[in-house]
Structure formats: C-alpha cells, structure tokens
Design a protein around this motif. Structure first.
Motif, PDB file in Angstrom:
ATOM      1  N   ALA A   1     -24.279 -40.446 122.997  1.00  0.00           N
ATOM      2  CA  ALA A   1     -23.644 -41.758 123.126  1.00  0.00           C
ATOM      3  C   ALA A   1     -22.370 -41.660 123.954  1.00  0.00           C
ATOM      4  CB  ALA A   1     -23.338 -42.326 121.744  1.00  0.00           C
ATOM      5  N   MET A   2     -21.614 -40.578 123.792  1.00  0.00           N
ATOM      6  CA  MET A   2     -20.367 -40.397 124.527  1.00  0.00           C
ATOM      7  C   MET A   2     -20.613 -40.371 126.028  1.00  0.00           C
ATOM      8  SD  MET A   2     -17.392 -37.516 123.950  1.00  0.00           S
ATOM      9  CE  MET A   2     -18.215 -36.162 124.782  1.00  0.00           C
TER      10      MET A   2
ATOM     11  N   ASP B   1     -21.216 -43.895 127.154  1.00  0.00           N
ATOM     12  CA  ASP B   1     -19.961 -44.659 127.057  1.00  0.00           C
ATOM     13  C   ASP B   1     -19.038 -44.329 128.230  1.00  0.00           C
ATOM     14  OD1 ASP B   1     -20.863 -45.752 124.716  1.00  0.00           O
ATOM     15  OD2 ASP B   1     -19.667 -44.447 123.403  1.00  0.00           O
TER      16      ASP B   1
ATOM     17  N   ARG C   1     -27.373 -46.437 130.865  1.00  0.00           N
ATOM     18  CA  ARG C   1     -27.334 -45.645 129.632  1.00  0.00           C
ATOM     19  C   ARG C   1     -28.662 -44.910 129.433  1.00  0.00           C
ATOM     20  NH1 ARG C   1     -24.132 -45.419 125.158  1.00  0.00           N
ATOM     21  NH2 ARG C   1     -22.931 -47.268 125.755  1.00  0.00           N
TER      22      ARG C   1
ATOM     23  N   ILE D   1     -20.485 -45.847 131.571  1.00  0.00           N
ATOM     24  CA  ILE D   1     -20.384 -47.311 131.578  1.00  0.00           C
ATOM     25  C   ILE D   1     -18.927 -47.755 131.667  1.00  0.00           C
ATOM     26  CG2 ILE D   1     -20.774 -49.382 130.177  1.00  0.00           C
ATOM     27  CD1 ILE D   1     -23.325 -47.871 129.119  1.00  0.00           C
ATOM     28  N   ALA D   2     -18.033 -47.056 130.960  1.00  0.00           N
ATOM     29  CA  ALA D   2     -16.608 -47.395 131.028  1.00  0.00           C
ATOM     30  C   ALA D   2     -16.091 -47.249 132.453  1.00  0.00           C
ATOM     31  CB  ALA D   2     -15.810 -46.504 130.080  1.00  0.00           C
TER      32      ALA D   2
ATOM     33  N   HIS E   1     -23.715 -38.042 118.821  1.00  0.00           N
ATOM     34  CA  HIS E   1     -22.343 -38.309 119.254  1.00  0.00           C
ATOM     35  C   HIS E   1     -22.175 -38.017 120.745  1.00  0.00           C
ATOM     36  CE1 HIS E   1     -18.008 -37.952 119.702  1.00  0.00           C
ATOM     37  NE2 HIS E   1     -18.153 -36.682 120.025  1.00  0.00           N
TER      38      HIS E   1
END
Length: 221
Positions: free
Chosen positions: A204-205, A208, A97, A211-212, A201
């Motif tokens: 962070a997206m 995310d 991240r 990592i997903a 936003h």
C-alpha cells in the motif's frame, strides 16, 4: 524374436529438445543467480540436468550465450505479466496503483530475477546490449503508463510533469530495493523488508507514494 525400439518421430524429437532446453534454462537461472556470471560453471549446470556440457553448448553456443538466454527468459516472464495487465476499465489513480502492485508482486515472487539483473548491472548490461531479442522486447508497461498518465492529466487528477520511463523507474526502484537489499537493510536497521506481516503495509505504501507524487498540488515557478 528381437525387439527393436521404434525411432522417435520428428514431433517427439522437437518436444524432447524443447523440454531439454527449458530444463537447462531453469537450472542455469538458479546457478547464475546463486554464483553470479563469473562463478557459475557450465559443468555444474550439466550435472544438475539430464544432459551434458557438450549438449548445452549445442543448444546455446557457450556460457555467455547461455546467460543471455537466461536473461531473455527472465525478462520475458515480467513482460508477459505486463501484457496481461488490464487497467483500462479503472480510473487513473486506481490504474496506477494496480500497475504498482503487479510490479511489487512480480519482484517479490521472482528473487532470481532481481539477482540476475544485479549481476548484469555489474557487467554493465553487456549481455542485454548484445541481445537482439531483448533489444526488441520493450516493455508493455510503458504503453500502459503512457495511457494512464494521459488520462490522469486530461481529467486534472495528475499534476506531475513525468514521463512513463521515469514513473516506471520510480515504481521499480522500490520493488527492486525491497528484494535486493533485504539482507543488508535487515543487518543495518533490524527490519526485514520481506516480513510477511508487513507485506500489505509496503504494498500500500508504494501505491500511496506514487499517487501522492502524481497528484500533489504544485505552484507555478
């Protein structure tokens, strides 16, 4: 009594040359990013600096070499940021991240870099291919990604079969698109990807999404 100006010392001449060269590169970066390689004019760059077209050719050799030097400088900035990246104390998820955030921040803060890379792609990377310096510069981020991926797989957190180059492309593509396609995306969909109120936003997206992908449950084929 006649006053005679003291000649510049060797060290001063070196510093003056370094300042002149840096000023030329700064202005050339702006001009190439604004007008593209074909549209940029060395005369215009000279007019905006405290030098002459002849002096630019003296320092760089010509327009092609000047553009290559601009690219080397631009890539050097992001490589320096990557070298300063310290994530060894973080767990693999937090480290990835953080890496994504550094790329996100750099691309947002250096729109000229995005334009220069786009221009160089139009020219099929011929200047980068011809640069001995860029051929050796590599990417410190790749070494960091390799270490993070190895740690994540060893701990069982990461399940994706992906190498460092592919992951680097995945992160860079979102960061690059957000800046390079801001205007066309806004015209088509009415949304400004660089809207300051949405920055957190998108930042962070990105993390995310990466990592997903790395941690998704996968079934054997």
């Amino acid at each position: 009594m006649t006053s005679v100006e003291e000649p510049a010392r060797p060290g001063e001449r070196i510093r003056d040359a370094a300042r002149t060269r840096a000023e030329i590169l700064e202005v050339a970066t702006q001009e190439f990013a604004r007008a593209g390689y074909d549209g940029a004019r060395v005369d215009e760059i000279a007019a905006r600096t405290r030098t002459t077209k002849r002096m630019i050719y003296y320092y760089f050799g010509g327009k092609e070499q000047l553009f290559t030097a601009v690219l080397e400088r631009a890539y050097g900035v992001i490589r320096e940021a990557e070298q300063q990246l310290d994530v060894d104390h973080l767990d693999p998820v937090a480290a990835i991240r953080r890496l994504a955030e550094v790329t996100f921040d750099h691309h947002e803060q250096h729109p000229d870099f995005i334009r220069l890379v786009s221009i160089e792609n139009i020219h099929e990377a011929q200047h980068i291919a011809g640069s001995e310096k860029l051929g050796k510069i590599g990417s410190p981020a790749l070494d960091v990604i390799r270490r993070i991926l190895a740690s994540g797989r060893e701990s069982g957190l990461f399940t994706a079969d992906v190498d460092a180059v592919d992951l680097h492309a995945m992160i860079s593509s979102f960061c690059f698109f957000r800046v390079s396609n801001r205007h066309t995306f806004g015209a088509l969909f009415g949304r400004d990807l660089l809207d300051r109120t949405q920055r957190a936003h998108y930042r962070a997206m990105l993390g995310d999404m990466v990592i997903a992908y790395l941690t998704a449950e996968r079934t054997a084929d």
